[in-house]
Design an enzyme around this catalytic site. Sequence first.
Site, PDB file in Angstrom:
ATOM      1  N   GLY A 163     -18.102  58.019   4.651  1.00  0.00           N
ATOM      2  CA  GLY A 163     -18.291  58.433   3.269  1.00  0.00           C
ATOM      3  C   GLY A 163     -17.137  59.184   2.640  1.00  0.00           C
ATOM      4  O   GLY A 163     -17.229  59.605   1.480  1.00  0.00           O
ATOM      5  N   GLU A 217     -17.287  57.863  10.989  1.00  0.00           N
ATOM      6  CA  GLU A 217     -17.349  56.433  10.684  1.00  0.00           C
ATOM      7  C   GLU A 217     -16.721  56.093   9.336  1.00  0.00           C
ATOM      8  O   GLU A 217     -17.406  55.606   8.437  1.00  0.00           O
ATOM      9  CB  GLU A 217     -18.816  55.977  10.625  1.00  0.00           C
ATOM     10  CG  GLU A 217     -19.573  56.123  11.908  1.00  0.00           C
ATOM     11  CD  GLU A 217     -21.063  55.874  11.736  1.00  0.00           C
ATOM     12  OE1 GLU A 217     -21.717  55.574  12.731  1.00  0.00           O
ATOM     13  OE2 GLU A 217     -21.567  56.006  10.597  1.00  0.00           O
ATOM     14  N   ARG A 252     -18.449  46.238  -7.910  1.00  0.00           N
ATOM     15  CA  ARG A 252     -18.666  47.691  -7.930  1.00  0.00           C
ATOM     16  C   ARG A 252     -18.734  48.269  -9.342  1.00  0.00           C
ATOM     17  O   ARG A 252     -19.469  49.222  -9.591  1.00  0.00           O
ATOM     18  CB  ARG A 252     -17.600  48.412  -7.098  1.00  0.00           C
ATOM     19  CG  ARG A 252     -17.717  48.093  -5.596  1.00  0.00           C
ATOM     20  CD  ARG A 252     -16.797  48.952  -4.745  1.00  0.00           C
ATOM     21  NE  ARG A 252     -17.153  50.357  -4.779  1.00  0.00           N
ATOM     22  CZ  ARG A 252     -16.524  51.273  -5.483  1.00  0.00           C
ATOM     23  NH1 ARG A 252     -15.480  50.954  -6.241  1.00  0.00           N
ATOM     24  NH2 ARG A 252     -16.922  52.516  -5.467  1.00  0.00           N
ATOM     25  N   TYR A 279     -22.158  50.073  -9.817  1.00  0.00           N
ATOM     26  CA  TYR A 279     -22.263  51.522  -9.929  1.00  0.00           C
ATOM     27  C   TYR A 279     -21.305  52.150 -10.930  1.00  0.00           C
ATOM     28  O   TYR A 279     -20.956  53.311 -10.804  1.00  0.00           O
ATOM     29  CB  TYR A 279     -22.078  52.278  -8.596  1.00  0.00           C
ATOM     30  CG  TYR A 279     -21.986  51.573  -7.296  1.00  0.00           C
ATOM     31  CD1 TYR A 279     -23.139  51.454  -6.508  1.00  0.00           C
ATOM     32  CD2 TYR A 279     -20.776  51.093  -6.812  1.00  0.00           C
ATOM     33  CE1 TYR A 279     -23.053  50.859  -5.262  1.00  0.00           C
ATOM     34  CE2 TYR A 279     -20.705  50.497  -5.555  1.00  0.00           C
ATOM     35  CZ  TYR A 279     -21.858  50.391  -4.801  1.00  0.00           C
ATOM     36  OH  TYR A 279     -21.795  49.812  -3.571  1.00  0.00           O
ATOM     37  N   CYS A 336     -20.628  34.395 -16.563  1.00  0.00           N
ATOM     38  CA  CYS A 336     -21.503  34.294 -17.725  1.00  0.00           C
ATOM     39  C   CYS A 336     -22.430  35.502 -17.770  1.00  0.00           C
ATOM     40  O   CYS A 336     -23.637  35.385 -17.514  1.00  0.00           O
ATOM     41  CB  CYS A 336     -22.313  33.024 -17.644  1.00  0.00           C
ATOM     42  SG  CYS A 336     -21.255  31.595 -17.460  1.00  0.00           S
TER      43      CYS A 336
HETATM   44  C1  LIG Z   1     -21.439  52.618   4.802  1.00  0.00           C
HETATM   45  C2  LIG Z   1     -21.479  53.375   6.046  1.00  0.00           C
HETATM   46  C3  LIG Z   1     -20.302  53.935   6.559  1.00  0.00           C
HETATM   47  C4  LIG Z   1     -18.973  53.857   5.866  1.00  0.00           C
HETATM   48  O1  LIG Z   1     -18.984  54.457   4.615  1.00  0.00           O
HETATM   49  P1  LIG Z   1     -17.603  54.658   3.807  1.00  0.00           P
HETATM   50  O2  LIG Z   1     -18.042  55.246   2.529  1.00  0.00           O
HETATM   51  O3  LIG Z   1     -17.018  53.291   3.648  1.00  0.00           O
HETATM   52  O4  LIG Z   1     -16.753  55.539   4.637  1.00  0.00           O
HETATM   53  C5  LIG Z   1     -20.397  54.612   7.765  1.00  0.00           C
HETATM   54  N1  LIG Z   1     -21.572  54.703   8.436  1.00  0.00           N
HETATM   55  C6  LIG Z   1     -22.712  54.162   7.970  1.00  0.00           C
HETATM   56  C7  LIG Z   1     -23.954  54.292   8.769  1.00  0.00           C
HETATM   57  C8  LIG Z   1     -22.718  53.483   6.768  1.00  0.00           C
HETATM   58  O5  LIG Z   1     -23.851  52.951   6.317  1.00  0.00           O
END
Ligand SMILES: *Cc1c(COP(=O)(O)O)cnc(C)c1O
Length: 453
Positions: free
Chosen positions: A251, A293, A337, A341, A368
């Site tokens: 994130g 992650e 995107r 959003y 369209c």
């Molecule tokens: C989407 C997601 C990520 C990666 O999110 P980013 O915003 O791209 O860093 C990591 N872990 C999980 C479980 C996710 O669903």
Amino acid sequence: MNSIWPNSATRSSGELQIGGCTVTAIAARYGTPIFVLDESDFKSRIEKWSGSFRSIFGDSTGDVFYAAKAFISVEVAKMINQGGISLDVCTGGELAVARAAKFPGERIEMHGNNKSEAEIEAAIDYRVGTIVVDSLQEIDRVARIAHGKNRIQNITLRLNPGVEAHTHEYIATAHEDVKFGFSIATGAAWDALIAATKHESLKVTGVHCHIGSQIFSSEAFSASAIRLLNFMARYKNEFGGELANLNIGGGVGIAYTKKDNPMAAEDFLRTVKEVIFAESAKLGLKVPRVSIEPGRALIGPSMITLYRVGTTKEVQLEDGTARLYVSVDGGMSDNIRTALYGAEYTAEIANRESSAKARDCRLVGKHCETGDIVINSIDLPSDIAPGDLIAVPATGAYGRSMASNYNHVPRPGVVSVQDGTARTIVRSETESDLLALDVVESAIRLDDKSSGK
Ligand SMILES: *Cc1c(COP(=O)(O)O)cnc(C)c1O
């Protein structure tokens, strides 16, 4: 060029180059729209995140999992593997790509709130390092399938810490109304842990949370890490042993426009580390192996989209001003995107520099749909014209991976550029690809009950 663009982006004789290749040459060879990956930029981001992570967390370094959903292909999975980091997949399809790239199973974690039995089987057969479980039924399912294969499967519990993060702020509540995770506050997380420990074919190795995307401050990560650590402390108090792994999810935000001011990897990691170390000490816990992650932060800034302008149209507005609509040859099928959003992007004319006065434009696609907008409002040179190439930076994450064939538009491919060379890593679709799924078949009777006899 600023950090919105890939490292190698530069202008030469007015023309944009990436990886030593001019956009004109890229467009002539591969057509438009096309995603262009700055390979060394991507590799240096992998190095930066894993290097900083290792040096800041020391003995508590877990895994940097690249979130495949941001963008994955066989070649990208190989780059991730060579970079020495791990891979987060959340479907059988993403796992299939990892398998095709011969990505080592032990460095893969399998996510998803509704994995099918086939997906769970595929993950166990490929000996993935951990399966992140997200429901009580899934705990039973994974246990049964692992048992059937005479295996003990490592699992991680996906927890809902009650922290939901947005770009600049976060909300911390007890009960978060989302489909993901077992809530800590309601006791669901504890029940899941108890349920999982009853299965001999499962080994609970840690806890996980993912609190949002495109986040610009570390506070929400710290707040959720504290809640997870307290859960781990309860485990220690009741079971004696300690859970080894704490995964704080992805994130981390990136810059799409000049307004965005993302955290530097080191600053983010150092702040979160201090909180985790302090809270572990306070709770009498050994500092767990910490994993993260990132998806967007690794691939997002490394890719641009190259479009060609097809038409420009002057539209008179009620207030007496006019807006120039600039239509490109892609749109919501390669970048959803903005429509989805309200995401913001920037863009430049890529094939030339212009000294013409800038004017307010709306960059739109060819679909369209009135909402088929790439950029709602952007200053572009007023002499922008059909044939010009437009580059939109920071489209590496959730661009190609969310692409669709809306309006039967073939999805663009991905070209990787480096040191003046280019190679396709995902080819662009053709009209025959679109037609390949259409079938002419004579009808068959499926069962006797429906025959009316
Ligand atoms: C989407 C997601 C990520 C990666 O999110 P980013 O915003 O791209 O860093 C990591 N872990 C999980 C479980 C996710 O669903």
